[in-house]
Design a protein around this motif. Structure first.
Motif, short mmCIF file in Angstrom:
data_model
loop_
_atom_site.label_atom_id
_atom_site.label_comp_id
_atom_site.label_asym_id
_atom_site.label_seq_id
_atom_site.Cartn_x
_atom_site.Cartn_y
_atom_site.Cartn_z
N THR A 272 -1.02 -0.16 -5.61
CA THR A 272 -0.85 1.03 -4.89
C THR A 272 -1.27 2.45 -6.10
O THR A 272 -1.40 1.73 -7.02
CB THR A 272 1.13 1.17 -5.33
OG1 THR A 272 1.22 1.02 -6.96
CG2 THR A 272 1.57 0.05 -4.48
N LEU A 273 -1.10 3.67 -5.40
CA LEU A 273 -1.53 4.42 -6.51
C LEU A 273 -0.87 4.77 -7.34
O LEU A 273 -2.10 4.95 -8.52
CB LEU A 273 -1.21 6.13 -5.50
CG LEU A 273 -1.67 6.65 -4.55
CD1 LEU A 273 -1.30 7.85 -4.18
CD2 LEU A 273 -3.53 7.19 -4.93
N ARG B 167 -10.77 13.77 -3.40
CA ARG B 167 -11.51 12.88 -4.16
C ARG B 167 -10.48 11.68 -5.41
O ARG B 167 -11.48 11.00 -5.51
CB ARG B 167 -12.23 13.95 -5.70
CG ARG B 167 -11.70 14.37 -7.03
CD ARG B 167 -12.68 15.54 -7.78
NE ARG B 167 -11.43 16.02 -8.32
CZ ARG B 167 -10.83 15.30 -9.44
NH1 ARG B 167 -11.08 14.20 -10.20
NH2 ARG B 167 -10.03 16.10 -10.16
N ARG B 168 -9.42 11.94 -5.76
CA ARG B 168 -9.12 10.98 -6.15
C ARG B 168 -8.68 9.69 -5.40
O ARG B 168 -8.31 8.70 -5.52
CB ARG B 168 -7.89 11.97 -6.81
CG ARG B 168 -7.87 11.94 -8.03
CD ARG B 168 -8.32 11.92 -9.52
NE ARG B 168 -7.48 10.87 -9.61
CZ ARG B 168 -6.52 11.30 -10.55
NH1 ARG B 168 -5.41 12.00 -10.86
NH2 ARG B 168 -4.77 9.99 -10.57
N PHE B 169 -7.68 10.39 -4.64
CA PHE B 169 -7.74 9.50 -3.08
C PHE B 169 -9.43 8.16 -2.74
O PHE B 169 -9.13 7.30 -2.61
CB PHE B 169 -7.48 10.13 -1.88
CG PHE B 169 -6.51 9.28 -0.93
CD1 PHE B 169 -5.41 8.58 -0.97
CD2 PHE B 169 -7.52 8.70 0.29
CE1 PHE B 169 -4.90 7.43 -0.26
CE2 PHE B 169 -7.22 7.36 1.15
CZ PHE B 169 -5.77 6.73 0.83
N CYS C 277 -0.90 13.80 -9.32
CA CYS C 277 -0.28 15.16 -8.83
C CYS C 277 0.05 15.05 -7.80
O CYS C 277 -0.34 14.61 -6.99
CB CYS C 277 -1.30 16.15 -9.41
SG CYS C 277 -3.59 16.26 -9.05
N SER C 278 0.66 15.74 -7.12
CA SER C 278 0.71 16.24 -5.92
C SER C 278 0.81 18.18 -5.70
O SER C 278 1.55 18.32 -6.14
CB SER C 278 2.76 16.13 -5.54
OG SER C 278 2.99 15.61 -3.82
N PRO C 279 -0.03 18.19 -4.52
CA PRO C 279 -0.45 17.27 -4.08
C PRO C 279 -1.81 16.92 -4.29
O PRO C 279 -2.25 17.24 -5.15
CB PRO C 279 -1.42 18.60 -2.49
CG PRO C 279 -0.96 19.42 -3.31
CD PRO C 279 -0.29 19.31 -4.35
N LEU C 280 -2.01 15.51 -4.13
CA LEU C 280 -2.86 14.53 -4.32
C LEU C 280 -5.09 14.92 -4.12
O LEU C 280 -4.83 15.25 -2.58
CB LEU C 280 -3.23 12.75 -3.74
CG LEU C 280 -3.81 12.20 -4.09
CD1 LEU C 280 -4.01 12.08 -5.40
CD2 LEU C 280 -3.64 10.07 -3.73
#
Length: 352
Positions: A24-25, A43-45, A37-40
């Motif tokens: 999972t994340l 680049r991280r996704f 962090c949110s919103p994600l």
């Protein structure tokens, strides 16, 4: 999606699917020591996706499939270098880029003057230029924000009379005693309807008219509420549309439906996607002719199978048969588990 964008989906609706929920994340961040962090950020996704792939499918053949044909009960796949591969089953999960919707009046314009939002990786190249963005969804609105922040003179033209925003009242989603009553964890669709959307086997049993209505309400163009402050200095023109766009030297002369005109350097079409599996260039014409479709979507059985035995579709093309959840990352959990169980049952039945 261009550099600098964020995912509109909530974190709990952005996990890639694996049977044991080991990747999972949250597992990714714990392994790599990064804070969620949110919103994600996109680049991280993407980094998460690469990490996920290394854990579950490190050995990937990256050659492009140029053609899929059927020879009796066997499928023959021709790869970009001419090699052929055969298989009794083919699962198509080809993404949505081939389905990019380009309004008819703009299709003959050169790409340096007009492009679909999916064709741009870095909007900073438009810094100092005048750009009109067409569309009222997240892609249009966030692209406009990025263009403005890059120094472009940008205007958004939206056919609808008002802009729809998601998460207008965040605590209704995040305060779990109430949020869980109103919204299913994938958070796709309006309050209440979200729970039916999150159960695709139930959604597909609804009358077709109700399916269509609820699907449209679940995926209508909308922007995330956190974008509002980034658009405070961007003109948002609602209730209007671009009637024509004509090249003028190295620019475009835009004429609006009310007669107004603009001279711009680029027209960015954030006009969404229209599923049509015939746009998958790797599907051979003979194969396509035997796939039962409705308005471009393959008609799928309860195991994601088409009218051709052994051929399956996942992702957005499955939305006509299983509802709007199939258009989102969160839909992969249901889709892949259902497909795997169905394939295993068929294999067992054929061997007994």
């Amino acid at each position: 999606m261009p550099v600098g964008m964020y995912l509109r989906s909530p974190l709990e609706g952005s996990d890639l699917s694996d049977p044991g929920r080991r990747f999972t994340l949250r597992a990714y961040t714990e392994t790599n020591g990064n804070h969620l962090c949110s919103p994600l950020p996109l680049r991280r996704f993407v980094d998460y996706g690469c990490w996920f792939q290394q854990q579950v499918a490190a050995d990937i053949d990256r050659r492009t499939v140029s053609c899929v044909e059927q020879d009796g009960a066997i499928f023959r796949l021709t790869l970009q270098d001419g090699e052929t591969v055969t298989s009794a089953r083919v699962v198509v999960a080809g993404g949505i880029v081939p389905f990019a919707r380009r309004p008819q009046q703009f299709q003959t314009l050169p790409s340096e003057l007009a492009s679909h939002s999916c064709a741009n990786r870095d909007l900073r190249t438009f810094g100092g230029k005048r750009v009109i963005v067409i569309g009222g969804g997240q892609s249009a609105l966030e692209s406009a924000a990025l263009l403005h922040e890059a120094g472009a003179e940008v205007r958004v033209v939206i056919r609808e009379r008002e802009i729809h925003w998601t998460w207008q009242t965040p605590w209704l989603h995040t305060f779990k005693p109430i949020g869980r009553l109103l919204y299913a964890p994938p958070d796709v669709g309006p309050a209440g309807i979200s729970h039916v959307v999150a159960a695709p086997h139930w959604f597909r049993r609804l009358p077709r008219g109700l399916q269509k209505e609820w699907a449209e309400r679940s995926v209508r163009p909308a922007g995330a509420g956190w974008l509002k402050t980034r658009l405070e200095n961007v003109p948002l023109t609602t209730g209007r549309f671009v009637a024509s766009a004509v090249p003028s030297n190295s620019q475009l002369r835009i004429r609006m439906d009310d007669g107004g005109e603009h001279l711009v350097d680029h027209l960015l079409m954030a006009t969404g996607y229209k599923v049509d599996i015939s746009k998958y260039s790797f599907l051979g014409p003979e194969l396509l002719s035997r796939i039962h479709t409705v308005d471009g979507y393959p008609v799928l059985d309860r195991g994601f199978g088409t009218s051709i035995r052994g051929l399956y579709f996942l992702g957005a093309p499955a939305a006509w048969s299983f509802g709007p959840l199939m258009r989102f990352v969160a839909g992969a959990r249901f889709a892949t588990r259902t497909l795997a169980r169905y394939m295993a049952a068929r294999k067992e039945a054929s061997s007994s």
